[in-house]
Design a protein around this motif. Sequence first.
Motif, PDB file in Angstrom:
ATOM      1  N   ILE A 123      -8.983  -4.795   0.734  1.00  0.00           N
ATOM      2  CA  ILE A 123      -9.870  -4.182  -0.257  1.00  0.00           C
ATOM      3  C   ILE A 123      -9.151  -3.058  -1.000  1.00  0.00           C
ATOM      4  O   ILE A 123      -9.184  -2.976  -2.225  1.00  0.00           O
ATOM      5  CB  ILE A 123     -11.157  -3.667   0.430  1.00  0.00           C
ATOM      6  CG1 ILE A 123     -12.023  -4.861   0.838  1.00  0.00           C
ATOM      7  CG2 ILE A 123     -11.925  -2.729  -0.487  1.00  0.00           C
ATOM      8  CD1 ILE A 123     -13.246  -4.505   1.653  1.00  0.00           C
ATOM      9  N   ILE A 124      -8.435  -2.236  -0.256  1.00  0.00           N
ATOM     10  CA  ILE A 124      -7.754  -1.107  -0.887  1.00  0.00           C
ATOM     11  C   ILE A 124      -6.655  -1.576  -1.843  1.00  0.00           C
ATOM     12  O   ILE A 124      -6.468  -1.003  -2.906  1.00  0.00           O
ATOM     13  CB  ILE A 124      -7.153  -0.174   0.198  1.00  0.00           C
ATOM     14  CG1 ILE A 124      -8.296   0.535   0.939  1.00  0.00           C
ATOM     15  CG2 ILE A 124      -6.212   0.845  -0.406  1.00  0.00           C
ATOM     16  CD1 ILE A 124      -7.824   1.354   2.113  1.00  0.00           C
ATOM     17  N   LYS A 127      -4.024  -3.703  -6.908  1.00  0.00           N
ATOM     18  CA  LYS A 127      -2.594  -3.906  -7.142  1.00  0.00           C
ATOM     19  C   LYS A 127      -2.222  -5.382  -7.238  1.00  0.00           C
ATOM     20  O   LYS A 127      -1.107  -5.717  -7.630  1.00  0.00           O
ATOM     21  CB  LYS A 127      -1.785  -3.256  -6.012  1.00  0.00           C
ATOM     22  CG  LYS A 127      -1.964  -1.755  -5.972  1.00  0.00           C
ATOM     23  CD  LYS A 127      -1.225  -1.155  -4.790  1.00  0.00           C
ATOM     24  CE  LYS A 127      -1.425   0.360  -4.747  1.00  0.00           C
ATOM     25  NZ  LYS A 127      -0.875   0.938  -3.523  1.00  0.00           N
ATOM     26  N   LEU A 128      -3.130  -6.255  -6.860  1.00  0.00           N
ATOM     27  CA  LEU A 128      -2.815  -7.685  -6.888  1.00  0.00           C
ATOM     28  C   LEU A 128      -2.974  -8.246  -8.302  1.00  0.00           C
ATOM     29  O   LEU A 128      -3.639  -7.643  -9.141  1.00  0.00           O
ATOM     30  CB  LEU A 128      -3.750  -8.448  -5.943  1.00  0.00           C
ATOM     31  CG  LEU A 128      -3.799  -7.991  -4.484  1.00  0.00           C
ATOM     32  CD1 LEU A 128      -4.768  -8.865  -3.702  1.00  0.00           C
ATOM     33  CD2 LEU A 128      -2.410  -8.057  -3.865  1.00  0.00           C
ATOM     34  N   ASN A 129      -2.372  -9.405  -8.532  1.00  0.00           N
ATOM     35  CA  ASN A 129      -2.580 -10.045  -9.829  1.00  0.00           C
ATOM     36  C   ASN A 129      -3.914 -10.799  -9.824  1.00  0.00           C
ATOM     37  O   ASN A 129      -4.561 -10.936  -8.788  1.00  0.00           O
ATOM     38  CB  ASN A 129      -1.405 -10.967 -10.179  1.00  0.00           C
ATOM     39  CG  ASN A 129      -1.301 -12.151  -9.232  1.00  0.00           C
ATOM     40  OD1 ASN A 129      -2.302 -12.674  -8.747  1.00  0.00           O
ATOM     41  ND2 ASN A 129      -0.080 -12.572  -8.959  1.00  0.00           N
ATOM     42  N   LEU A 130      -4.311 -11.276 -10.992  1.00  0.00           N
ATOM     43  CA  LEU A 130      -5.649 -11.860 -11.135  1.00  0.00           C
ATOM     44  C   LEU A 130      -5.907 -13.005 -10.151  1.00  0.00           C
ATOM     45  O   LEU A 130      -6.952 -13.060  -9.504  1.00  0.00           O
ATOM     46  CB  LEU A 130      -5.854 -12.356 -12.573  1.00  0.00           C
ATOM     47  CG  LEU A 130      -7.205 -13.006 -12.836  1.00  0.00           C
ATOM     48  CD1 LEU A 130      -8.340 -12.007 -12.713  1.00  0.00           C
ATOM     49  CD2 LEU A 130      -7.239 -13.656 -14.222  1.00  0.00           C
ATOM     50  N   ASP A 133       0.832  -1.204   0.000  1.00  0.00           N
ATOM     51  CA  ASP A 133       0.000   0.000   0.000  1.00  0.00           C
ATOM     52  C   ASP A 133       0.871   1.260   0.000  1.00  0.00           C
ATOM     53  O   ASP A 133       0.599   2.219  -0.711  1.00  0.00           O
ATOM     54  CB  ASP A 133      -0.912  -0.029   1.237  1.00  0.00           C
ATOM     55  CG  ASP A 133      -1.906   1.110   1.229  1.00  0.00           C
ATOM     56  OD1 ASP A 133      -2.341   1.477   0.113  1.00  0.00           O
ATOM     57  OD2 ASP A 133      -2.243   1.624   2.308  1.00  0.00           O
ATOM     58  N   LEU A 134       1.949   1.232   0.790  1.00  0.00           N
ATOM     59  CA  LEU A 134       2.770   2.427   0.945  1.00  0.00           C
ATOM     60  C   LEU A 134       3.754   2.597  -0.196  1.00  0.00           C
ATOM     61  O   LEU A 134       4.094   3.715  -0.560  1.00  0.00           O
ATOM     62  CB  LEU A 134       3.523   2.376   2.279  1.00  0.00           C
ATOM     63  CG  LEU A 134       2.620   2.418   3.517  1.00  0.00           C
ATOM     64  CD1 LEU A 134       3.467   2.360   4.778  1.00  0.00           C
ATOM     65  CD2 LEU A 134       1.750   3.683   3.512  1.00  0.00           C
ATOM     66  N   ASN A 135       4.271   1.495  -0.724  1.00  0.00           N
ATOM     67  CA  ASN A 135       5.314   1.589  -1.726  1.00  0.00           C
ATOM     68  C   ASN A 135       4.741   1.529  -3.132  1.00  0.00           C
ATOM     69  O   ASN A 135       4.081   0.557  -3.510  1.00  0.00           O
ATOM     70  CB  ASN A 135       6.335   0.472  -1.543  1.00  0.00           C
ATOM     71  CG  ASN A 135       7.122   0.679  -0.271  1.00  0.00           C
ATOM     72  OD1 ASN A 135       8.059   1.453  -0.225  1.00  0.00           O
ATOM     73  ND2 ASN A 135       6.685   0.007   0.784  1.00  0.00           N
ATOM     74  N   GLY A 136       5.001   2.569  -3.871  1.00  0.00           N
ATOM     75  CA  GLY A 136       4.526   2.636  -5.249  1.00  0.00           C
ATOM     76  C   GLY A 136       5.312   1.690  -6.134  1.00  0.00           C
ATOM     77  O   GLY A 136       6.073   0.856  -5.646  1.00  0.00           O
ATOM     78  N   PRO A 137       5.129   1.843  -7.432  1.00  0.00           N
ATOM     79  CA  PRO A 137       5.787   0.917  -8.359  1.00  0.00           C
ATOM     80  C   PRO A 137       7.296   1.084  -8.435  1.00  0.00           C
ATOM     81  O   PRO A 137       7.934   0.316  -9.131  1.00  0.00           O
ATOM     82  CB  PRO A 137       5.131   1.246  -9.707  1.00  0.00           C
ATOM     83  CG  PRO A 137       4.197   2.387  -9.475  1.00  0.00           C
ATOM     84  CD  PRO A 137       4.246   2.796  -8.069  1.00  0.00           C
ATOM     85  N   SER A 138       7.866   2.054  -7.702  1.00  0.00           N
ATOM     86  CA  SER A 138       9.326   2.167  -7.752  1.00  0.00           C
ATOM     87  C   SER A 138       9.951   0.982  -7.015  1.00  0.00           C
ATOM     88  O   SER A 138       9.257   0.219  -6.357  1.00  0.00           O
ATOM     89  CB  SER A 138       9.757   3.475  -7.080  1.00  0.00           C
ATOM     90  OG  SER A 138       9.296   3.477  -5.744  1.00  0.00           O
ATOM     91  N   ARG A 139      11.217   0.861  -7.096  1.00  0.00           N
ATOM     92  CA  ARG A 139      11.958  -0.250  -6.482  1.00  0.00           C
ATOM     93  C   ARG A 139      11.337  -1.589  -6.889  1.00  0.00           C
ATOM     94  O   ARG A 139      10.991  -2.409  -6.057  1.00  0.00           O
ATOM     95  CB  ARG A 139      11.942  -0.109  -4.954  1.00  0.00           C
ATOM     96  CG  ARG A 139      12.531   1.224  -4.468  1.00  0.00           C
ATOM     97  CD  ARG A 139      12.421   1.358  -2.972  1.00  0.00           C
ATOM     98  NE  ARG A 139      13.243   0.361  -2.271  1.00  0.00           N
ATOM     99  CZ  ARG A 139      12.953  -0.098  -1.070  1.00  0.00           C
ATOM    100  NH1 ARG A 139      11.849   0.301  -0.461  1.00  0.00           N
ATOM    101  NH2 ARG A 139      13.741  -0.976  -0.482  1.00  0.00           N
TER     102      ARG A 139
END
Lengths: 514, 334
Positions: free
Chosen positions: B85-86, B90-93, B27-33
């Motif tokens: 839920i939030i 971001k999860l895969n299918l 939740d906190l870490n975006g797509p970086s790293r």
Amino acid sequence: MADEEPKNMSMFPLDAKSYHIMHEIGSGVSGVVYKAVCIPMNSAVVAIKAIDLERSRANLDDVRKEAKVMVLLSHPNILRAHCSFTVDSQLWVVMPFMAAGSLHSIISSSFPDGLPEPAIAIVLKEILSALAYLHDQGHIHRDIKAGNILVDSDGSVKLADFGVSASIYESHPSFQWCPSSSSSFCNDMAGTPYWMAPEVIHSHVGYGIKADIWSFGITALELAHGRPPLSHLPLSKSLMMRITNRFRIEDSHYKNDKEKKKKKFSKAFKEMVASCLSQDPSKRPSAEKLLRHPFFKNCRSVEYLVKNMLQAVPSMEERFKDMSINSDSNSPIVKVRRVSGWNFNEDVLEMDPVFPTENDEKCTINCVQHHGEEMEDKACCPDSIVVEVNRINAKEGEESPKDVCASPPNSTAVPKQLLIPNLVSLLSSLDVQRVMVKNVLACCGGMAVDEEKLRDQREQQLLGVVQRLQRTVDELNIQLQQELRRNAHLEAALDCIKKKGSAEEGNESELNCA
Amino acid sequence: MKGLFKSKPRTPAELVRQARELLIYIDLNGPSREGKREEKMAELSKTIRELKSILYGNSESEPVSEACVQLTQEFFRENTLRLLIICLPKLNLEARKDATQIVANLQRQQVHSRLIASDYLEANKDLMDILVSGYDNMDIALHYGAMLRECIRHQSIARYVLESEHMKKFFDYIQLPNFDIASDASATFKELLTRHKSTVAEFLSKNYDWFFAEFNSKLLSSPNYITRRQAIKLLGDMLLDRSNSGVMTRYVSSKDNLMILMNLLRESSKNIQIEAFHVFKLFAANQNKPAEIVSILVTNRSKLLRFFSNFKLEKEDEQFEADKAQVVKEIAAL
């Protein structure tokens, strides 16, 4: 062509205008499948399954669940819908176009005696991998058969048609979708009868993923021989025998001189199929376990299919055209004829249309030949299994006259063309009976003897046997009816309990909130 | 076998805690790293899968109720449900499907014979806002939709959704061009309006005016076949339910409603005609018909009688025939 990333689905437009329909490539009870191009996507070729919601027997809730299943599954061996939308009273499901069509269609056009074993191994392995995924997801396909296995021009193999699939995670069992338009017997059963597992027939035991394994085994036999076992029998008898009998890969149900010489299957294959066809569902291996079976160990790649199977097959368009032309003359009486095996293909992905009249006639005649040869075979090798099969066949022989007697009154007012097929089947069933009687005679005491007395005695014995068999058949029939009735009762009771349960739950939470 | 090589099998509660930590990270870490995040993602998918098999069992074992209770308690002790839920988009299918099944299952888990999921949702009703808005995003609509339907099994939660502004949005969601999403929204809508009888009756009588105005204009008069067919079926289900008798009496006293129903009777779709008949019969059977209703029925009497003489079901149905005879009698007697 059939590459489907989850993200692709949003790219396919959701209106009919964006698609240009080229021609029909298949049809079934609930709708038609077309080959089409998607104009805004560089005219990409797609298959569109158009389901007539007004005519479809499925209720809308089932249609919704199927659409949902098809969107949420993601596996290279499962045909996934690009998108779906309604066009008036039709539901259009846009799917990848599988250029080589269904395996059923491939077999009937080019491999009437079945596929070569290496090709079977490839196809089955791909399907097992789809099944392992499905089962892991808690889904049961419930209609595994060659007609639901589609092949693309690059040899990729996909399992299709989730029209009757069930999810063990969904709480409401909606198993009522009837795959057949004519047989009330199938009202509580999903799937296509010849491929159906015994515990699905005994539906009060409930469905499990092992039912798919059974159908998988039957499909293996279908690929090996060109048709499922017992498909020459009328449906109800096929179901009865399923309950009482066992199959083997080189079962007498298939035996036929020509085939016997030509067909040799590996031990691993026979063993694999036998394990799938265990009467006890718990003894059937899981899809996961089957994938590790030695039969699949040195399985070749799908390119083998392209080189050895697809090259021999005419294009799907040609196949469909042939079928349509052949069927034209007979189509008006489609509904009058009794049920044929292929008529139960509810699916529309089945690339071959179903024309019961044509097939039925052929089938009846074939059936006689098989029977004849089978019987002669049997007479010279008095093996215990053989005798058992004979007994069951004899039972069948006992029943056929009834069928025949039932039909003439209906057909008295029918023109000649309609009568001829009936007469042909009457004649064939008389032939069958003659062979049966001869055979039972042989079983009772070797070859017939000239002496009158002995003969009379034998005839008496024979009559006794026949009567006993008749009784057994009747008893089984009654039992079956009872089972069905009990099942209906149980289901009603279950519904009742569920309703009560949910009502109570409602009340309870109402109290909680107040 | 596997167990032998695992360092230590984790308890259900530990698994929930691990899932929560991973969710917080995602939740906190975006797509970086990318590298690190992907690793965490894979771990999270695996943990979610394990949670699912505790709740549903797997090919080797049935679910154990003690483990389910532990899992449920830990799940609702903190905000794991909210995080799940939030983070769902971001999860895969596969992880999304597993998560959906977990959320569905948790709604039915009892701890000390209490549905603690209901208590949690009661205190976190804004989660419903997130779930409903899922219908705007086709990537997650089916997952959020399935979760939402499970959550509204709790009466208080269903009441919250019914009384929220979201109800208005459903009239549009139902008509989305994408069939799987539209039909999912439609299933949720139906559930909201039929499941909890007393709440539904209260909602309908309080919101009668706007609700049926929308229902008539947007759904029953929709150009979309499937919308009309589902709407007329739902209308029949609502009005024929005894708990909604007040609403029904009001509905069948309106001339405008009658006109809409009579137009539906004329549809070429047999399914729509039949469902429309089940509502139309209420107008005819009403013993206190307003004058304007009587006048419409009288004006169209001969047409209606002719229509009903040819109106038959494919299968014989005694109840249907009896209803039809009753309607014919009522109209003929006017």
